[in-house]
Scaffold this motif. Structure first.
Motif, PDB file in Angstrom:
ATOM      1  N   VAL A  73      12.799  -0.980  -6.198  1.00 23.08           N
ATOM      2  CA  VAL A  73      11.742  -0.813  -5.206  1.00 23.08           C
ATOM      3  C   VAL A  73      12.415  -0.496  -3.872  1.00 23.08           C
ATOM      4  O   VAL A  73      13.361  -1.167  -3.467  1.00 23.08           O
ATOM      5  N   ILE A  74      11.952   0.576  -3.243  1.00 20.14           N
ATOM      6  CA  ILE A  74      12.530   1.061  -1.990  1.00 20.14           C
ATOM      7  C   ILE A  74      11.501   0.840  -0.889  1.00 20.14           C
ATOM      8  O   ILE A  74      10.451   1.501  -0.866  1.00 20.14           O
ATOM      9  N   LEU A  75      11.761  -0.094  -0.007  1.00 23.69           N
ATOM     10  CA  LEU A  75      10.799  -0.358   1.059  1.00 23.69           C
ATOM     11  C   LEU A  75      10.789   0.812   2.037  1.00 23.69           C
ATOM     12  O   LEU A  75      11.833   1.376   2.365  1.00 23.69           O
ATOM     13  N   PRO A  76       9.602   1.187   2.551  1.00 20.87           N
ATOM     14  CA  PRO A  76       9.474   2.388   3.385  1.00 20.87           C
ATOM     15  C   PRO A  76       9.826   2.124   4.848  1.00 20.87           C
ATOM     16  O   PRO A  76       8.989   2.229   5.744  1.00 20.87           O
ATOM     17  N   VAL A  77      11.091   1.775   5.088  1.00 19.95           N
ATOM     18  CA  VAL A  77      11.518   1.367   6.428  1.00 19.95           C
ATOM     19  C   VAL A  77      12.387   2.415   7.122  1.00 19.95           C
ATOM     20  O   VAL A  77      12.765   2.223   8.281  1.00 19.95           O
ATOM     21  N   ASP A  78      12.708   3.505   6.432  1.00 23.51           N
ATOM     22  CA  ASP A  78      13.582   4.528   7.001  1.00 23.51           C
ATOM     23  C   ASP A  78      12.819   5.819   7.247  1.00 23.51           C
ATOM     24  O   ASP A  78      12.008   6.247   6.419  1.00 23.51           O
ATOM     25  N   THR A 129       7.496   1.596  -4.341  1.00 24.17           N
ATOM     26  CA  THR A 129       7.489   1.145  -2.960  1.00 24.17           C
ATOM     27  C   THR A 129       6.284   0.250  -2.740  1.00 24.17           C
ATOM     28  O   THR A 129       5.296   0.328  -3.484  1.00 24.17           O
ATOM     29  N   TYR A 130       6.387  -0.627  -1.741  1.00 24.86           N
ATOM     30  CA  TYR A 130       5.248  -1.482  -1.393  1.00 24.86           C
ATOM     31  C   TYR A 130       4.154  -0.627  -0.763  1.00 24.86           C
ATOM     32  O   TYR A 130       4.439   0.271   0.029  1.00 24.86           O
ATOM     33  N   ASP A 131       2.908  -0.944  -1.067  1.00 21.14           N
ATOM     34  CA  ASP A 131       1.783  -0.276  -0.418  1.00 21.14           C
ATOM     35  C   ASP A 131       1.143  -1.271   0.556  1.00 21.14           C
ATOM     36  O   ASP A 131       0.129  -1.892   0.262  1.00 21.14           O
ATOM     37  N   GLY A 146       9.208  -3.768  12.873  1.00 16.62           N
ATOM     38  CA  GLY A 146      10.104  -2.638  12.745  1.00 16.62           C
ATOM     39  C   GLY A 146       9.430  -1.453  12.087  1.00 16.62           C
ATOM     40  O   GLY A 146       8.227  -1.480  11.790  1.00 16.62           O
ATOM     41  N   PRO A 147      10.178  -0.403  11.820  1.00 19.23           N
ATOM     42  CA  PRO A 147       9.605   0.789  11.181  1.00 19.23           C
ATOM     43  C   PRO A 147       9.023   0.459   9.806  1.00 19.23           C
ATOM     44  O   PRO A 147       9.613  -0.309   9.036  1.00 19.23           O
ATOM     45  N   TRP A 148       7.883   1.076   9.524  1.00  9.05           N
ATOM     46  CA  TRP A 148       7.247   0.903   8.206  1.00  9.05           C
ATOM     47  C   TRP A 148       6.321   2.098   7.994  1.00  9.05           C
ATOM     48  O   TRP A 148       5.407   2.320   8.778  1.00  9.05           O
ATOM     49  N   PHE A 149       6.572   2.861   6.938  1.00 10.73           N
ATOM     50  CA  PHE A 149       5.830   4.099   6.709  1.00 10.73           C
ATOM     51  C   PHE A 149       4.853   3.940   5.542  1.00 10.73           C
ATOM     52  O   PHE A 149       4.953   3.015   4.739  1.00 10.73           O
ATOM     53  N   GLY A 150       3.904   4.861   5.450  1.00 12.26           N
ATOM     54  CA  GLY A 150       2.860   4.792   4.438  1.00 12.26           C
ATOM     55  C   GLY A 150       3.392   5.051   3.041  1.00 12.26           C
ATOM     56  O   GLY A 150       4.250   5.916   2.828  1.00 12.26           O
ATOM     57  N   ALA A 151       2.838   4.323   2.065  1.00 12.01           N
ATOM     58  CA  ALA A 151       3.334   4.407   0.696  1.00 12.01           C
ATOM     59  C   ALA A 151       3.054   5.763   0.044  1.00 12.01           C
ATOM     60  O   ALA A 151       3.948   6.368  -0.552  1.00 12.01           O
ATOM     61  N   VAL A 211       2.703  -3.417  -4.833  1.00  9.48           N
ATOM     62  CA  VAL A 211       1.501  -2.904  -5.465  1.00  9.48           C
ATOM     63  C   VAL A 211       0.523  -2.440  -4.383  1.00  9.48           C
ATOM     64  O   VAL A 211       0.629  -2.827  -3.225  1.00  9.48           O
ATOM     65  N   THR A 212      -0.464  -1.653  -4.845  1.00  7.90           N
ATOM     66  CA  THR A 212      -1.621  -1.291  -4.039  1.00  7.90           C
ATOM     67  C   THR A 212      -2.678  -2.373  -4.204  1.00  7.90           C
ATOM     68  O   THR A 212      -2.765  -3.014  -5.249  1.00  7.90           O
ATOM     69  N   SER A 213      -3.511  -2.582  -3.167  1.00  8.91           N
ATOM     70  CA  SER A 213      -4.562  -3.591  -3.263  1.00  8.91           C
ATOM     71  C   SER A 213      -5.815  -3.110  -2.549  1.00  8.91           C
ATOM     72  O   SER A 213      -5.763  -2.153  -1.763  1.00  8.91           O
TER      73      SER A 213
END
Length: 300
Positions: A6-11, A34-36, A46-51, A71-73
């Motif tokens: 799982v690659i968190l969308p921080v970059d 990736t987390y949604d 910090g930085p966090w981009f859309g899944a 997951v998506t919720s």
């Protein structure tokens, strides 16, 4: 056993983001998730981009590896708009998308749209409507439905998913209602273990809890006349009492994975390392595990 990440969308995509997804494919991971979320815990400031935009970019940067949310919720999603985005993403990726989906929690996402956080019962009620409606939207050309929380009026989703009858669902659930949704609609089931054991439990207690969850999934499947072996069983690591031990060495990970494989887990998901965070593991060891552990697990 499958090994995924799982690659968190921080970059930013052009400042390291793209490279992580390409490297995950080079390392041979089965799926990169990736987390949604709109933000998440210690990463909130910090930085966090859309899944979904991130997965769209990843779909164009990779060729073989599966991609998905974990997951998506319903916290900030609606089945009608989500279905349209997922069909588009499945098309762009050439049919490589898995939707990890859960009931959501009471964190930042739960109030970001200005609403009060839902109670556990409200989350379960919404999830029980959300998943079946999304299932229909991804498999039927036109859907009309009127629910307590989610409705659709002649929602059109042509041409549908590349994957037939639709892209797979990986349903995160531990309670009885969620387990029934996983049994009915899921191609996979997701667990992080028992959150009550995160701080004070032991690894053995955690494995016993996972075994009990799998047994409940089996009961839910049996009640529907479904073989539980048809459902993949996914463990997202990082939330069990021994969360740091598996990434200490290849042998430690193989032991951890093997013990969970014996319980029935069929896919283990590792967080790609992020410096100065809860997931600040050794990148070199992470890559060694990705390359060396699958063969050892097959041999075992």
């Amino acid at each position: 056993m499958r090994l995924s990440t799982v690659i968190l969308p921080v970059d930013r995509w052009h400042e390291g983001g793209r490279g992580k997804w390409c490297r995950a494919e080079e390392l041979g991971f089965h799926t990169a998730y990736t987390y949604d979320h709109l933000s998440w815990r210690t990463f909130r400031d910090g930085p966090w981009f859309g899944a979904l935009p991130t997965l769209t970019a990843a779909a164009t940067a990779t060729e073989r590896m599966r991609l998905g949310t974990l997951v998506t919720s319903p916290n900030f999603r609606h089945p009608v708009t989500l279905a349209k985005e997922l069909i588009s993403l499945d098309d762009i990726s050439g049919g490589r998308i898995t939707l990890g989906i859960g009931a959501g929690g009471s964190g930042f996402d739960a109030t970001a749209l200005g609403q009060e956080a839902w109670t556990p019962k409200e989350r379960a009620d919404r999830f029980a409507e959300f998943v079946p409606l999304l299932d229909r939207l991804l498999t039927e050309d036109s859907v009309s439905a009127e629910g307590t929380h989610y409705s659709a009026l002649e929602a059109r989703d042509i041409p549908g998913c590349v994957q037939r009858p639709r892209l797979p669902f990986a349903v995160a659930a531990t309670g009885p209602r969620g387990m029934r949704l996983a049994a009915r609609h899921g191609q996979a089931w997701v667990t992080t273990g028992d959150p009550k054991l995160f701080e004070t439990g032991t690894p053995e207690q955690s494995r016993q809890a996972v075994a009990a969850q799998i047994a409940r999934l089996g009961k839910a499947c049996a009640e529907l006349g479904r073989d539980v072996d048809e459902v993949e069983k996914v463990l997202l690591t990082g939330f069990t009492p021994d969360r740091n031990t598996p990434l200490g060495s290849v042998d430690a990970f193989v032991d951890f994975a093997g013990r969970h494989q014996a319980l029935g887990i069929t896919e283990i998901v590792l967080h790609m390392p992020i410096p100065d965070s809860d997931f600040a593991t050794d990148p070199a060891m992470f890559e060694r595990i990705a390359v060396e552990a699958p063969a050892q697990l097959r041999t075992a």
